[in-house]
Design a protein around this motif. Structure first.
Motif, PDB file in Angstrom:
ATOM      1  N   HIS A 197     -52.088   7.980 -28.926  1.00 39.60           N
ATOM      2  CA  HIS A 197     -52.536   9.068 -29.798  1.00 39.60           C
ATOM      3  C   HIS A 197     -53.344  10.110 -29.040  1.00 39.60           C
ATOM      4  N   LEU A 302     -45.156  15.026 -40.979  1.00 39.50           N
ATOM      5  CA  LEU A 302     -46.078  13.890 -40.816  1.00 39.50           C
ATOM      6  C   LEU A 302     -47.490  14.436 -40.694  1.00 39.50           C
ATOM      7  N   ARG A 304     -50.987  12.968 -40.169  1.00 40.21           N
ATOM      8  CA  ARG A 304     -51.665  11.703 -39.823  1.00 40.21           C
ATOM      9  C   ARG A 304     -53.086  11.737 -40.389  1.00 40.21           C
ATOM     10  N   ARG A 340     -48.948  11.086 -44.851  1.00 36.66           N
ATOM     11  CA  ARG A 340     -48.865   9.653 -44.578  1.00 36.66           C
ATOM     12  C   ARG A 340     -50.212   9.025 -44.926  1.00 36.66           C
ATOM     13  N   ARG A 367     -53.682  -3.351 -39.552  1.00 36.81           N
ATOM     14  CA  ARG A 367     -53.433  -1.931 -39.340  1.00 36.81           C
ATOM     15  C   ARG A 367     -52.729  -1.330 -40.554  1.00 36.81           C
ATOM     16  N   MET A 435     -42.335   4.971 -43.662  1.00 34.17           N
ATOM     17  CA  MET A 435     -42.074   5.092 -42.241  1.00 34.17           C
ATOM     18  C   MET A 435     -41.333   3.836 -41.844  1.00 34.17           C
ATOM     19  N   GLU A 437     -40.796   1.780 -38.922  1.00 33.82           N
ATOM     20  CA  GLU A 437     -41.345   1.666 -37.567  1.00 33.82           C
ATOM     21  C   GLU A 437     -41.596   0.217 -37.171  1.00 33.82           C
ATOM     22  N   GLY A 458     -40.520   6.112 -37.369  1.00 33.12           N
ATOM     23  CA  GLY A 458     -41.644   6.205 -36.427  1.00 33.12           C
ATOM     24  C   GLY A 458     -41.227   5.539 -35.124  1.00 33.12           C
ATOM     25  N   THR A 459     -40.567   6.329 -34.281  1.00 31.77           N
ATOM     26  CA  THR A 459     -40.016   5.707 -33.058  1.00 31.77           C
ATOM     27  C   THR A 459     -41.121   5.245 -32.109  1.00 31.77           C
ATOM     28  N   ASN A 460     -42.303   5.856 -32.191  1.00 28.99           N
ATOM     29  CA  ASN A 460     -43.366   5.441 -31.260  1.00 28.99           C
ATOM     30  C   ASN A 460     -43.642   3.954 -31.426  1.00 28.99           C
ATOM     31  N   CYS A 508     -40.023  11.073 -36.966  1.00 27.45           N
ATOM     32  CA  CYS A 508     -41.291  11.763 -36.711  1.00 27.45           C
ATOM     33  C   CYS A 508     -42.004  11.218 -35.482  1.00 27.45           C
ATOM     34  N   GLY A 509     -41.387  10.271 -34.777  1.00 24.70           N
ATOM     35  CA  GLY A 509     -41.977   9.791 -33.528  1.00 24.70           C
ATOM     36  C   GLY A 509     -41.684  10.780 -32.399  1.00 24.70           C
TER      37      GLY A 509
END
Ligand code: PEP
Ligand code: MG
Length: 584
Positions: A197, A302, A304, A340, A367, A435, A437, A458-460, A508-509
């Motif tokens: 991040h 997105l 955050r 989100r 989380r 999402m 992910e 959320g590809t991250n 959105c990643g």
């Protein structure tokens, strides 16, 4: 590290494009060095407050440790921590710290370290085994209190007034969020990776950045002149005149590309054969909204919202959140604002308001939706604000880290309760998405798709969980491969599940901002791309130069290929053919 005639080069990962040249300011792991700095008399009360809350926090940590040890090996062994608790309550020690704080006007960690070290030394010199033991306890607890104090300290490097290039062992997202690019010309860190991040924020702030430099902070000194290349991930110390003139040319070339990209602002993100791909922006802070329109995005894909929590000591109340969400929604309407819900935890631990505690594996821990479903009051406060804000704009809500239907249904139930509490049909048209992910959500996307209005991939996180590669660990950053065949298959499953259920799917990643991979995403059928605002023009240029059939052919081939590198090569071939200038 490599050396030329004079210059020395450090190689890391370029995470935010741009070139910076200037004097370096080195911040080593500040938790190890207790710096002394002056405090204004008006700030003494604040220092006392920090001290008191660090003592409370230390006490809670010791009690927790004591309880864990009592459960694991018995109450007798846990009793050794009684002595540590006595240190936290030691009036002589505490009073001496307060006295010197008033007298010396310097920061409390410095004063505390001085007093505690002196106290421990005095005790260790007395010929009494009990007191010598106490001295050891004091040393142990002192370290813990200082760490807690430093966690709450304003970072002195954030107050530097002169333009500089900052290099730190590590930076948290909250350290980074407050930086000003007129002063911080470039950022470099020993740790970190592209999807941390902190890296994401450097791009939002438009500050060139290089991460993953391993031990560079140990080898560099404040005041050295450096050139930071955020494109290829280089930090060059004492650059030669040849290097400077080479970079002068790079800047001219990049400037020309930027100029061409600015011309795209008013154009739409439509492929060469006429398919419209919704191109939205990701934001972290409300002030990022300016960049959304400036870069020609069609709304926010997105938001955050957890960044509202960072760096503050109180939770934002419903009215405060409502004000922020409403303002953002008004600024982007009629385009959508996808809010989100809080994704706290992972590498975004809140600094003050919430203590989620230390976890061995925070990315696999308490989380996002897991945290919210157990803190229903916090969750409801946010949902109510979102529902109310939806009255003024095109607001949609999405839940992070959903791993299966139970979590989704529970989150929707709470959303419904909030709507009923507000009454009057509030938020009844608001779209609800998830999402995708977590691999279990990707694999069961067909089940989720029946109960939501959209997916945002959320590809991250999806990549880190699918390949088991920690997204912030620079040592294994080379293993973090979006083109891993396993990842490509997951993406296909998600897109197909969405379309069979007639819902749209976005990404959105950070993968969505990688122009080399956009052909693959379009070929897999993605309907929306949401990227950091500064990446919007590049992504638009890529989309406009591609056509859907060639992307579909690429995706079909990718699904037959066996390795990450083969897939990447195919993606690069098409991307280079269509918009070579944007690569490299
Ligand atoms: C993601 O995981 O891809 C994502 C967009 O969310 P975040 O980076 O905040 O985890
Ligand atoms: Mg995520």
């Amino acid at each position: 590290m490599s050396g030329g005639n004079k210059e020395v080069r450090f190689r890391g990962i370029g995470v935010s494009p741009g070139i910076a040249h200037g004097a370096l300011h080195v911040v080593r792991d500040e938790l190890d060095d207790v710096l002394r700095y002056h405090i204004e008399p008006s700030q003494i009360g604040n220092e006392i407050g920090r001290f008191e809350s660090a003592l409370v926090q230390t006490r809670v940590q010791i009690l927790e440790m004591q309880q864990k040890i009592a459960e694991a090996i018995g109450a007798q062994d846990a009793a050794i921590f009684d002595a540590h608790l006595l240190v936290v309550e030691d009036r002589t020690l505490i009073d001496e710290v307060l006295r010197r704080l008033e007298a010396e006007h310097c920061n409390v960690e410095w004063v505390f370290q001085e007093v505690a070290t002196h106290y421990a030394q005095t005790l260790s010199k007395i010929d009494d085994p009990y007191l010598r033991e106490r001295a050891l306890d004091i040393q142990d607890v002192t370290k813990r209190i200082i760490r807690n104090l430093q966690g709450k300290a304003p970072k002195p490097f954030l107050a530097i007034g002169k333009p500089h290039i900052l290099i730190a062992h590590n930076l948290t997202p909250s350290d980074t969020a407050g930086m000003n690019r007129e002063i911080v010309l470039g950022i470099a860190t020993d740790l970190g990776s592209r999807t941390s991040h902190t890296a994401i924020l450097t791009r939002s702030l438009n500050i060139p950045a290089v991460v993953g430099l391993h031990d560079a902070t140990q080898k560099l000194e404040t005041g050295q002149r450096v050139l930071l290349d955020g494109y290829s991930g280089l930090v060059i110390v004492d650059p030669t005149s040849e290097t400077l003139s080479y970079y002068g040319e790079v800047q001219i070339k990049k400037g020309q590309v930027a100029q061409a990209l600015r011309g795209l602002r008013e154009t739409t993100s439509t492929t060469a054969d006429g398919r419209h791909i919704v191109l939205s922006a990701n934001i972290e802070l409300p002030r990022d909204v300016d960049a959304v329109g400036e870069n020609g995005a069609e709304g926010i894909g997105l938001y955050r919202t957890e960044f509202l929590y960072l760096d503050r000591d109180t939770l934002p109340a419903e009215e405060e959140q409502l004000k922020v969400y409403r303002e953002v929604a008004e600024r982007v309407r009629p385009n959508p604002l996808i809010i989100r819900t809080f994704d706290l935890g992972g590498d975004k631990l809140p600094a003050g308001a919430l203590d989620v505690g230390d976890e061995l594996n925070p990315f696999l821990g308490w989380r996002a939706i897991r945290f919210c479903l157990e803190n229903v009051d916090i969750f409801k406060t946010q949902l109510r604000a979102i529902i109310r804000a939806s009255a003024v704009g095109n607001v949609k809500v999405m839940f992070p880290m959903i791993s299966g239907l139970e979590e989704l249904r529970r989150a929707r139930e709470i959303l419904e309760e909030c709507r009923e509490e507000i009454g009057g049909g509030a938020g009844d048209k608001m779209e609800v998405g998830v999402m995708v992910e977590v691999p279990s959500a990707a694999i069961s996307a067909d089940l989720l798709a029946r109960e939501v209005d959209f997916f945002s991939i959320g590809t991250n996180d999806l990549i880190q969980y699918a390949i088991a590669v920690d997204r912030v660990n620079e040592r294994i950053a080379h293993l973090y491969e979006p083109t891993n065949p396993g990842v490509v298959r997951l993406l296909k499953m998600i897109a197909d599940a969405a379309h069979s259920n007639k819902i749209w799917v976005g990404v959105c990643g950070e993968m969505a901002a990688d122009v080399a991979l956009i052909p693959l995403l379009l070929g897999l059928g993605v309907d929306e791309l949401s990227v950091g605002a500064t990446s919007v023009p590049r992504v638009k240029m890529a989309v406009r130069n591609l056509s859907v059939p060639e992307c579909q052919e690429l995706a079909a081939n990718a699904l037959r290929l066996q390795t990450s590198s083969e897939i990447l090569v195919r993606c690069l071939e098409l991307a280079t053919k269509r918009y070579g200038d944007l690569l490299g």
